[in-house]
Design a protein around this motif. Structure first.
Motif, PDB file in Angstrom:
ATOM      1  N   GLY A 165     -29.351   0.196  16.940  1.00 41.77           N
ATOM      2  CA  GLY A 165     -28.786  -1.118  16.739  1.00 41.77           C
ATOM      3  C   GLY A 165     -29.537  -1.847  15.413  1.00 41.77           C
ATOM      4  N   ARG A 166     -30.478  -1.281  15.068  1.00 43.77           N
ATOM      5  CA  ARG A 166     -30.849  -1.770  13.728  1.00 43.77           C
ATOM      6  C   ARG A 166     -31.092  -0.712  12.008  1.00 43.77           C
ATOM      7  NH1 ARG A 166     -38.076  -3.261  14.623  1.00 43.77           N
ATOM      8  NH2 ARG A 166     -37.857  -4.868  12.946  1.00 43.77           N
ATOM      9  N   TYR A 167     -31.154  -1.549  11.351  1.00 44.99           N
ATOM     10  CA  TYR A 167     -30.704  -0.681  10.263  1.00 44.99           C
ATOM     11  C   TYR A 167     -31.489  -1.579   8.911  1.00 44.99           C
ATOM     12  CZ  TYR A 167     -26.629   1.337  12.310  1.00 44.99           C
ATOM     13  OH  TYR A 167     -25.827   2.363  13.518  1.00 44.99           O
ATOM     14  N   HIS A 168     -31.839  -0.732   8.227  1.00 47.20           N
ATOM     15  CA  HIS A 168     -32.449  -1.282   6.967  1.00 47.20           C
ATOM     16  C   HIS A 168     -31.609  -0.520   6.298  1.00 47.20           C
ATOM     17  CE1 HIS A 168     -36.637  -1.838   9.447  1.00 47.20           C
ATOM     18  NE2 HIS A 168     -36.166  -2.879  10.171  1.00 47.20           N
ATOM     19  N   LEU A 169     -32.255  -1.549   4.505  1.00 47.19           N
ATOM     20  CA  LEU A 169     -31.756  -1.143   3.246  1.00 47.19           C
ATOM     21  C   LEU A 169     -32.730  -0.549   2.700  1.00 47.19           C
ATOM     22  CD1 LEU A 169     -29.176  -1.178   1.144  1.00 47.19           C
ATOM     23  CD2 LEU A 169     -30.538  -3.254   0.528  1.00 47.19           C
ATOM     24  N   ILE A 170     -32.849   0.458   2.763  1.00 45.78           N
ATOM     25  CA  ILE A 170     -33.956   1.728   1.402  1.00 45.78           C
ATOM     26  C   ILE A 170     -33.803   1.253   0.131  1.00 45.78           C
ATOM     27  CG2 ILE A 170     -35.901   3.043   2.293  1.00 45.78           C
ATOM     28  CD1 ILE A 170     -35.139   2.147   4.547  1.00 45.78           C
ATOM     29  N   VAL A 171     -34.469   0.946  -0.628  1.00 47.17           N
ATOM     30  CA  VAL A 171     -35.027   0.531  -1.774  1.00 47.17           C
ATOM     31  C   VAL A 171     -35.106   1.576  -2.422  1.00 47.17           C
ATOM     32  CG1 VAL A 171     -35.376  -1.117  -3.922  1.00 47.17           C
ATOM     33  CG2 VAL A 171     -33.614  -1.423  -1.746  1.00 47.17           C
ATOM     34  N   LEU A 172     -35.157   2.346  -4.251  1.00 48.52           N
ATOM     35  CA  LEU A 172     -36.213   3.072  -4.564  1.00 48.52           C
ATOM     36  C   LEU A 172     -35.981   2.853  -6.167  1.00 48.52           C
ATOM     37  CD1 LEU A 172     -37.743   5.710  -4.095  1.00 48.52           C
ATOM     38  CD2 LEU A 172     -35.704   6.548  -4.689  1.00 48.52           C
ATOM     39  N   PRO A 173     -37.085   2.552  -6.226  1.00 50.39           N
ATOM     40  CA  PRO A 173     -37.204   2.554  -7.832  1.00 50.39           C
ATOM     41  C   PRO A 173     -37.347   3.851  -8.747  1.00 50.39           C
ATOM     42  CG  PRO A 173     -39.160   1.285  -6.389  1.00 50.39           C
ATOM     43  CD  PRO A 173     -38.207   1.802  -5.853  1.00 50.39           C
ATOM     44  N   LEU A 174     -36.810   3.559  -9.232  1.00 49.59           N
ATOM     45  CA  LEU A 174     -37.856   4.881 -10.372  1.00 49.59           C
ATOM     46  C   LEU A 174     -39.216   4.889 -10.639  1.00 49.59           C
ATOM     47  CD1 LEU A 174     -35.837   7.245 -12.127  1.00 49.59           C
ATOM     48  CD2 LEU A 174     -36.083   5.960 -14.122  1.00 49.59           C
ATOM     49  N   HIS A 175     -39.203   3.956 -11.196  1.00 52.72           N
ATOM     50  CA  HIS A 175     -41.324   3.991 -11.559  1.00 52.72           C
ATOM     51  C   HIS A 175     -41.836   2.706 -10.642  1.00 52.72           C
ATOM     52  CE1 HIS A 175     -40.745   6.024 -15.310  1.00 52.72           C
ATOM     53  NE2 HIS A 175     -39.729   5.449 -15.686  1.00 52.72           N
ATOM     54  N   GLY A 176     -43.271   3.050 -10.782  1.00 52.94           N
ATOM     55  CA  GLY A 176     -44.237   1.769  -9.959  1.00 52.94           C
ATOM     56  C   GLY A 176     -44.383   0.759 -11.158  1.00 52.94           C
ATOM     57  N   ARG A 177     -44.649  -0.402 -10.623  1.00 50.27           N
ATOM     58  CA  ARG A 177     -45.079  -1.505 -12.205  1.00 50.27           C
ATOM     59  C   ARG A 177     -45.986  -1.061 -12.410  1.00 50.27           C
ATOM     60  NH1 ARG A 177     -44.918  -7.633  -9.912  1.00 50.27           N
ATOM     61  NH2 ARG A 177     -42.986  -7.620  -8.525  1.00 50.27           N
ATOM     62  N   GLY A 178     -46.060  -0.741 -14.281  1.00 48.59           N
ATOM     63  CA  GLY A 178     -46.652  -0.718 -15.138  1.00 48.59           C
ATOM     64  C   GLY A 178     -46.618   0.772 -15.352  1.00 48.59           C
ATOM     65  N   ASN A 179     -45.778   1.715 -14.152  1.00 50.37           N
ATOM     66  CA  ASN A 179     -45.670   2.841 -14.928  1.00 50.37           C
ATOM     67  C   ASN A 179     -45.530   3.480 -16.394  1.00 50.37           C
ATOM     68  OD1 ASN A 179     -44.625   6.186 -14.289  1.00 50.37           O
ATOM     69  ND2 ASN A 179     -45.281   5.195 -12.640  1.00 50.37           N
ATOM     70  N   GLN A 180     -45.982   4.440 -16.473  1.00 53.50           N
ATOM     71  CA  GLN A 180     -45.260   4.831 -18.419  1.00 53.50           C
ATOM     72  C   GLN A 180     -45.644   6.482 -18.070  1.00 53.50           C
ATOM     73  OE1 GLN A 180     -45.060   2.970 -20.458  1.00 53.50           O
ATOM     74  NE2 GLN A 180     -44.956   1.334 -19.313  1.00 53.50           N
ATOM     75  N   HIS A 181     -44.801   6.736 -18.412  1.00 54.89           N
ATOM     76  CA  HIS A 181     -43.752   8.220 -18.516  1.00 54.89           C
ATOM     77  C   HIS A 181     -44.293   9.194 -17.737  1.00 54.89           C
ATOM     78  CE1 HIS A 181     -43.309   7.736 -22.936  1.00 54.89           C
ATOM     79  NE2 HIS A 181     -44.761   7.084 -22.889  1.00 54.89           N
ATOM     80  N   GLY A 182     -44.319   8.136 -16.642  1.00 55.33           N
ATOM     81  CA  GLY A 182     -44.459   9.116 -14.421  1.00 55.33           C
ATOM     82  C   GLY A 182     -45.685   8.985 -14.483  1.00 55.33           C
ATOM     83  N   GLU A 183     -46.645   8.237 -14.667  1.00 52.92           N
ATOM     84  CA  GLU A 183     -48.238   7.711 -14.361  1.00 52.92           C
ATOM     85  C   GLU A 183     -48.491   6.307 -14.654  1.00 52.92           C
ATOM     86  OE1 GLU A 183     -50.085  10.457 -14.513  1.00 52.92           O
ATOM     87  OE2 GLU A 183     -48.530  11.979 -14.875  1.00 52.92           O
TER      88      GLU A 183
END
Length: 389
Positions: free
Chosen positions: A150-168
């Motif tokens: 009876g309980r559902y969550h919306l799971i949201v996935l960003p591509l990067h973290g904040r300030g992330n550059q080129h996967g770092e």
């Protein structure tokens, strides 16, 4: 694998049992076709097709496949993802969307990323009302997941973290949202994980009665399940580590054996399957099987049993011409549960620059069909499953 074993496999896996499909063009005016979802929008008991296109979120009515616009021009930048699932048991899907796709901006939330819940009108063919939710920059994928009964969550996935550059840099902030009774009120949300980078896609899969979230990223694959009031790491810290993925899907190799398929590295050319060997029924102890190295920007993936044999096949799509000059979708069919040998069949070669694909039984015949959206081919197709079972 011995020639004798392969020969015996072929005897029991005749061409008549190979999945077969017939194409139907649904829309030839798709701009990009960023993301697909399946669900009953109008409550008629039949699954409809939902699409996140460049500037519109739309749905196509099962039967006549008429297109209806839900929301358009939601943000300055492109739309990017959509999630649809009936989470309240009324027979009609709840819909959330992601937009403001601006992957180069990883800091400013006004310029990158958005999450909206869409409030349905009395007539779902009319325009829906967007409600803006908290978000991180570079929102890229989302799915509804069952936390508990009876309980559902919306799971949201960003591509990067904040300030992330080129996967770092900082890891991507994966967030779970819980819908309140009044969706216009503030939504509770929790951070699930911040350890992964370039987290391109995710899958939700029922693992023995509990739904697990599988997240693919630069470092590998991690899984999470809900227990004791929160989403926690499921199994070992890293389900698979050391192999970068952009797509991941989880299914069954038969006989209670899990199957994980992935495309890597980011927008990669390599399609792999991970199948536990006898006596080691865990993905993190699985053997990697390379199914294909000829994709060019592999961007769509599913695992499903198309011919009723009790074990899943893998279907993969790519969006840029490969060395043969083709875009398309291919199906990979194992001869046994351990994927010690397999064959490949074309689903669509040359007319589907596949940006996304999903699998569903659209006509209620008990056989799973493939639905795909093409980027440079600007099309949406159904591949009807015509396999004789």
């Amino acid at each position: 694998m011995s020639d004798l074993f392969l020969g015996l496999s072929l005897l029991f896996y005749t061409p008549q049992s190979y999945p077969s499909f017939e194409q139907q063009l649904i829309d030839d005016q798709v701009s990009i076709g960023y993301g697909l979802a399946i669900g009953d929008v109008d409550g008629d008991g039949k699954p409809d097709i939902l699409l996140a296109d460049k500037k519109q979120f739309v749905w196509y009515r099962n039967g006549d496949w008429k297109k209806f616009v839900m929301v358009e021009n939601l943000t300055e930048h492109d739309n990017v993802c959509i999630a649809a699932r009936d989470i309240d048991g009324d027979g009609k899907v709840e819909v959330a969307v992601g937009a403001q796709w601006n992957p180069g901006e990883t800091v400013d939330t006004a310029k990158s990323g958005s999450v909206h819940y869409l409030i349905r009108p009395a007539d779902p063919t009319e325009r829906w009302t967007p409600v803006k939710l908290h978000h991180e920059p570079t929102v890229h994928r989302m799915r509804w997941a069952k936390a508990e009964e009876g309980r559902y969550h919306l799971i949201v996935l960003p591509l990067h973290g904040r300030g992330n550059q080129h996967g770092e840099g900082k890891g991507a902030t994966v967030i779970a949202y819980e819908k309140p009774d009044n969706p216009r009120q503030p939504w509770r949300h929790w951070v699930i994980d911040e350890s992964m980078h370039l987290t391109h896609n995710l899958d939700v899969h029922d693992d023995g009665g509990n739904e697990c979230i599988y997240i693919a990223g630069k470092e590998g694959v991690k899984a999470f399940s809900y227990s004791r009031g929160k989403w926690r790491v499921h199994g070992n810290r890293w389900l698979i580590k050391g192999h970068g993925f952009s797509e991941v899907r989880v299914g069954s190799a038969g006989n209670n054996t899990p199957l994980l398929a992935g495309i890597g590295p980011l927008h990669g050319n390599i399609l792999t399957a991970y199948v536990p060997r006898a006596g080691i029924p865990k993905i993190n102890r699985a053997e990697q099987v390379i199914l294909d190295e000829t994709l060019n920007e592999g961007h769509a993936l599913a695992v499903a049993d198309f011919n009723g044999l009790g074990r899943d096949q893998v279907v993969a799509g790519w969006r840029n011409p490969n060395e043969s000059g083709h875009v398309g979708i291919k199906l990979y069919i194992p001869f046994n549960a351990l994927w010690e040998a397999w064959t490949t069949r074309a689903v669509d070669i040359g007319d589907m620059a596949c940006e996304d694909l999903v699998v569903a039984d659209l006509n209620g015949d008990g056989k799973l069909d493939i639905i795909a959206a093409g980027r440079d081919t600007h099309n949406l197709k159904i591949y009807w499953n015509t396999t004789e079972q």
